[in-house]
Design a protein around this motif. Structure first.
Motif, PDB file in Angstrom:
ATOM      1  N   GLN A  16      39.791 -47.325  10.170  1.00 39.91           N
ATOM      2  CA  GLN A  16      38.392 -47.721   9.941  1.00 39.91           C
ATOM      3  C   GLN A  16      37.519 -47.881  11.193  1.00 39.91           C
ATOM      4  O   GLN A  16      36.362 -47.456  11.172  1.00 39.91           O
ATOM      5  N   PRO A  17      38.045 -48.431  12.297  1.00 38.91           N
ATOM      6  CA  PRO A  17      37.153 -48.511  13.462  1.00 38.91           C
ATOM      7  C   PRO A  17      36.633 -47.126  13.860  1.00 38.91           C
ATOM      8  O   PRO A  17      35.437 -46.946  14.118  1.00 38.91           O
ATOM      9  N   LYS A 160      38.754 -46.477   3.801  1.00 36.69           N
ATOM     10  CA  LYS A 160      37.805 -46.146   4.871  1.00 36.69           C
ATOM     11  C   LYS A 160      36.541 -45.499   4.326  1.00 36.69           C
ATOM     12  O   LYS A 160      35.485 -45.595   4.953  1.00 36.69           O
ATOM     13  N   THR A 163      34.040 -48.498   3.730  1.00 34.86           N
ATOM     14  CA  THR A 163      33.339 -49.060   4.898  1.00 34.86           C
ATOM     15  C   THR A 163      32.356 -48.037   5.466  1.00 34.86           C
ATOM     16  O   THR A 163      31.279 -48.406   5.927  1.00 34.86           O
ATOM     17  N   GLN A 200      34.833 -55.037  16.297  1.00 34.54           N
ATOM     18  CA  GLN A 200      35.073 -56.225  15.459  1.00 34.54           C
ATOM     19  C   GLN A 200      36.086 -55.913  14.356  1.00 34.54           C
ATOM     20  O   GLN A 200      36.922 -56.748  14.032  1.00 34.54           O
ATOM     21  N   VAL A 201      36.006 -54.693  13.794  1.00 35.15           N
ATOM     22  CA  VAL A 201      37.001 -54.300  12.780  1.00 35.15           C
ATOM     23  C   VAL A 201      38.386 -54.245  13.435  1.00 35.15           C
ATOM     24  O   VAL A 201      39.383 -54.702  12.865  1.00 35.15           O
ATOM     25  N   THR A 202      38.444 -53.695  14.651  1.00 33.25           N
ATOM     26  CA  THR A 202      39.729 -53.643  15.362  1.00 33.25           C
ATOM     27  C   THR A 202      40.299 -55.048  15.530  1.00 33.25           C
ATOM     28  O   THR A 202      41.500 -55.269  15.336  1.00 33.25           O
ATOM     29  N   ILE A 331      31.264 -55.336   5.999  1.00 35.33           N
ATOM     30  CA  ILE A 331      32.190 -54.367   6.618  1.00 35.33           C
ATOM     31  C   ILE A 331      33.396 -55.100   7.216  1.00 35.33           C
ATOM     32  O   ILE A 331      34.494 -54.554   7.288  1.00 35.33           O
ATOM     33  N   LEU A 332      33.210 -56.359   7.592  1.00 34.74           N
ATOM     34  CA  LEU A 332      34.333 -57.113   8.161  1.00 34.74           C
ATOM     35  C   LEU A 332      35.129 -57.863   7.094  1.00 34.74           C
ATOM     36  O   LEU A 332      36.349 -57.974   7.192  1.00 34.74           O
ATOM     37  N   VAL A 335      37.882 -55.801   4.938  1.00 36.65           N
ATOM     38  CA  VAL A 335      39.138 -55.363   5.573  1.00 36.65           C
ATOM     39  C   VAL A 335      40.310 -56.303   5.226  1.00 36.65           C
ATOM     40  O   VAL A 335      41.374 -55.834   4.794  1.00 36.65           O
TER      41      VAL A 335
END
Ligand code: M6R
Length: 365
Positions: A16-17, A160, A163, A200-202, A331-332, A335
């Protein structure tokens, strides 16, 4: 192909990132404080004339549309309606020439969404696509649109693509907003925040073990409730869909305020409630709902924001996402819900990439 991951779903969650980085590549214009979406094939004059937006899709794509509805309404003040493609196609919805229809579909081949596209075109509407598969039928039959660029998605459970779809709606909301009410200063702030999303997703993904522990704790639940408000309402629906699709646990998503209108009758100690309660305009309302569920001995898992020092005293389990604007939080927060469904399915021994009774692309009605 799996790159060392045991399942496509997990690989795609971890993609996703990169996927959202690809969805925003070349589309952010910091100088003009706006987004550039040339594929819409509409000039600023035409974009300004839009009076109403109708979003159609199925399953996960419709959930992304619901998040998009809140984003577009709040940034561009345009009325937005989201419909199941399957309902829209047989409804005689009044539409006029100032309405633009967006068809959202990862595959671009979903029969109901394609039929909705054709019906809207027959009515003389401008129909645009938000698709992942380049050259797919929906991409070809629409007048323009935005590709997600999420890369191939193989797992039946969409991750994915969701997002990426939400990111595309965010860009669209910024673009339409900047033509209307959004100042250059606000636009610039948003773009800077959007650019931070992949990292931030990472950081959320790096804490997958926390979610795994929560998943293992609740894997024998009889049912689950997913609750969220406003920008998190679509995420509640999506979290529940992910859970039921791959674990077969009965899962329901609702706006948190609907609890007292019926849903709370389900609550007991065997039915956990997952609350989406990042720092946003409805945080206090969510906190009261959590207290109502706790008073009925319902276990609570809260997805909240870093720095929240109240939630830990209320909820049984907490997962914290990085602080961000409420517009970007979906989006966060989605996850950890994807990971929760994945690890729950893993501990139940389910066939994660090919859940029973489901196909990746639903090309029949
Ligand atoms: O390819 P599409 O985006 O049009 O697919 C729509 C739905 O069939 C799809 O999102 C489905 O709900 C997924 N299995 C959800 O995980």
């Amino acid at each position: 192909e799996l790159g060392g991951y045991p399942h496509y779903m997990l690989k795609e969650i971890f993609d996703q990132p990169e996927a959202i980085r690809n969805a925003m590549r070349g589309r952010l214009d910091l100088e003009e404080a706006t987004a550039k979406l040339g594929g819409l094939n509409m000039n600023p004059h035409q974009l300004l004339r839009i009076q109403r937006i109708v979003i159609v899709g199925c399953g996960t794509a419709r959930h992304a549309g619901i998040v998009g509805e809140y984003l577009i309404e709040s940034l561009a003040h345009l009325p937005v309606e989201v419909d199941y493609a399957s309902e829209f196609r047989y409804r005689n919805a009044p539409l006029d020439g100032e309405t633009v229809v967006f068809a959202v579909s990862q595959s671009g081949e979903t029969a109901d969404t394609l039929a909705a596209v054709r019906e809207a075109k027959r009515k003389g509407m401008r129909v645009l696509g938000i698709c992942n598969q380049v050259g797919s039928t929906i991409a070809r039959e629409t007048e323009g649109g935005v590709y997600m660029h999420a890369g191939p998605e193989i797992g039946v459970a969409a991750t994915k693509s969701f997002t990426s779809q939400v990111l595309v709606f965010l860009l669209l909301a910024v673009l339409l907003g900047r033509l209307r009410y959004l100042s250059a200063r606000q636009g610039k702030k948003l773009i800077e925040a959007i650019e931070k999303l992949p990292d931030q997703v990472t950081s959320v993904l790096s804490r997958h073990k926390e979610i795994r522990a929560i998943a293992e704790k609740y894997a024998d639940a009889e049912a689950m409730l997913f609750l969220g408000r406003q920008f998190q309402y679509g995420i509640a629906l999506e979290g529940a869909l992910k859970m039921k699709e791959i674990t077969y646990i009965r899962a329901e998503g609702h706006p948190a305020a609907e609890l007292k209108h019926g849903v709370i009758a389900l609550v007991d100690e065997r039915i956990p409630s997952i609350f989406l309660c990042p720092q946003d305009g409805v945080y206090d309302k969510n906190v009261s709902n959590i207290a109502e569920v706790k008073a009925r001995r319902g276990p609570v898992i809260a997805i909240a924001s870093e720095g929240d020092d109240r939630i830990g005293k209320l909820a049984d389990d907490v997962f914290l996402i990085p602080q961000c604007s409420e517009l970007l939080a979906p989006i966060l927060t989605v996850v950890p819900l994807q990971l929760l469904a994945y690890y729950t399915a893993l501990s139940l021994g389910r066939d994660i990439d090919k859940p029973r009774n489901l196909a990746k692309s639903v090309t029949v009605e």
